[in-house]
Design an enzyme around this catalytic site. Structure first.
Site, PDB file in Angstrom:
ATOM      1  CG  MET A  19      -1.893  -1.215   1.185  1.00 12.22           C
ATOM      2  SD  MET A  19      -3.028  -1.263   2.592  1.00 12.22           S
ATOM      3  CE  MET A  19      -4.085   0.160   2.193  1.00 12.22           C
ATOM      4  CB  VAL A  23      -6.574   6.041  -5.938  1.00 12.64           C
ATOM      5  CG1 VAL A  23      -5.956   6.112  -7.326  1.00 12.64           C
ATOM      6  CG2 VAL A  23      -8.015   5.567  -6.025  1.00 12.64           C
ATOM      7  CG  ASP A  24      -3.687   3.106  -9.241  1.00 15.53           C
ATOM      8  OD1 ASP A  24      -4.873   3.325  -9.547  1.00 15.53           O
ATOM      9  OD2 ASP A  24      -2.722   3.645  -9.816  1.00 15.53           O
ATOM     10  CB  SER A  25      -1.655   0.288  -3.562  1.00 13.87           C
ATOM     11  OG  SER A  25      -1.598   1.529  -2.890  1.00 13.87           O
ATOM     12  CB  CYS A 106      12.010   0.302  -8.246  1.00  9.83           C
ATOM     13  SG  CYS A 106      11.076   0.573  -6.734  1.00  9.83           S
ATOM     14  CB  CYS A 216      10.386   3.624  -8.416  1.00  8.59           C
ATOM     15  SG  CYS A 216       9.811   2.328  -7.321  1.00  8.59           S
TER      16      CYS A 216
END
Length: 375
Positions: A19, A23-25, A106, A216
């Protein structure tokens, strides 16, 4: 929200969701929870300094979402590992005159390296991320010749995400069967608009949070400034295709193939970078419109294949030479010295040493490698 969330067929399986506070995770965790997985969240702290650092805010947002979903949450400190595996590599490649992709490193070293290892060590069955990509499982029969038995073997394919504007499979080409076996990409079947709709319908606090940009874990840092803060200058000549000295540069690391801005030369015509000569420390430029910016072939190193085995070569496939480039027709071949080369059907512009060349057949990612030389 147009789709019905299918129930998980493995309700006892534990998933550790990476997380990020975005919003995506967050939606990835929510979807897995609705599917019946035993979900927990984790935040990876990899960078905590500089003007672009948003670690404190992101970690707080991830915790707030985990609290909303009522799932356990923990923080992993990977700053040392991130510096050694990603940042040091990033700077070393630029110092050598290459243009690396830190997101590929990454993913390989951190998210699907030490994070996955940590999750399995803690007894989780899977990790999950908010990547826009898909995993397809297939099962086939094999005959165990010594025992005369029929056995079933699973294979895992890596596919593009359904949203072409957000597809991130390019950055995931180094994943092999062992990583895919323990990975879930819950939002790969969704478009970004749908993901935000899901977040809004669940009342998640990050539903309207802007997408992260830049390197990243570091964020929207200005790469040129970041490099100049961390690398030494090494003055050299800017030369034309025939070797005429046109000006001076302050370090090959600070220029990329195809760059037009920031070239200090005594010419009224606009030029762009077409080559870097590492041995002589020369930056080669050509006038706009020159064919020298195009390449018909490229040599590839450090190849990895998702299937963990090399396909039969030569192979007709498609290749993306940079993120979001429409895959181009090519042929991947290997010579007697086990050197891998790409032949492009059409000459490609600004093929850059150090960048990732990722191979596709349709929606399937075959693998990829780093661009070593261009011809």
């Amino acid at each position: 929200m147009r789709r019905k969330v299918e129930k998980n067929k493995e309700p006892s399986k534990r998933v550790l969701v990476a997380m990020s506070g975005g919003v995506d995770s967050s939606v990835a965790a929510a979807l897995l929870q609705k599917q019946g997985y035993r979900v927990e969240g984790a935040y990876m702290q990899c960078w905590s300094s500089g003007p672009y650092c948003s670690t404190e805010k992101d970690r707080s947002d991830a915790l707030r979402v985990a609290t909303q979903l009522d799932i356990p949450f923990q923080v992993f400190d990977f700053e040392k590992e991130y510096k050694e595996a990603v940042l040091d590599y990033f700077f070393a490649q630029y110092q050598a005159g290459r243009t690396p992709n830190p997101d590929v490193a990454c993913n390989r070293e951190v998210k699907f390296g030490i994070f996955l290892h940590k999750a399995l060590e803690l007894g989780f069955d899977y990790i999950a991320t908010g990547h826009y990509a898909r995993i397809q499982n297939s099962e086939f029969r094999i005959r165990n010749v010594p025992l005369g038995k029929i056995e079933f073997k699973k294979t895992y394919k890596l596919l593009k995400g359904v949203d072409p504007a957000k597809d991130q499979s390019y950055f995931l080409y180094t994943l092999g069967q062992e990583q895919l076996k323990h990975t879930l990409f819950p939002i790969g079947e969704y478009r970004k608009k749908e993901v935000r709709e899901i977040a809004g319908s669940l009342g998640l606090v990050v539903a309207d949070k802007k997408d992260s940009q830049g390197i990243c874990f570091i964020g929207p840092v200005n790469v040129a400034s970041f490099l100049r803060q961390n690398l030494k200058t090494r003055l050299g000549d800017v030369v034309s295709l025939n070797g005429e000295v046109l000006g001076r540069h302050d370090g090959l690391a600070f220029y990329t193939i195809g760059q037009r801005e920031g070239i200090r030369i005594s010419s009224s015509l606009p030029h762009y970078v077409v080559r870097k000569k590492i041995t002589s420390n020369e930056l080669v430029v050509a006038p706009i419109g020159s064919e020298a910016i195009y390449s018909s072939q490229a040599q590839i190193t450090n190849l990895t294949f998702v299937a963990d085995e090399k396909p039969k070569l030569p192979l007709a496939c498609q290749v993306s030479l940079r993120y979001r480039q429409e895959p181009q027709d090519c042929r991947l071949r290997e010579d007697a010295k086990q050197t891998y080369s790409l032949d492009f059907k059409n000459p490609q512009r600004a093929v850059t040493e150090g960048q990732a060349a990722v191979f596709f057949v349709g929606e399937q990612v075959l693998g990829g490698g780093a661009i070593e030389k261009t011809f």
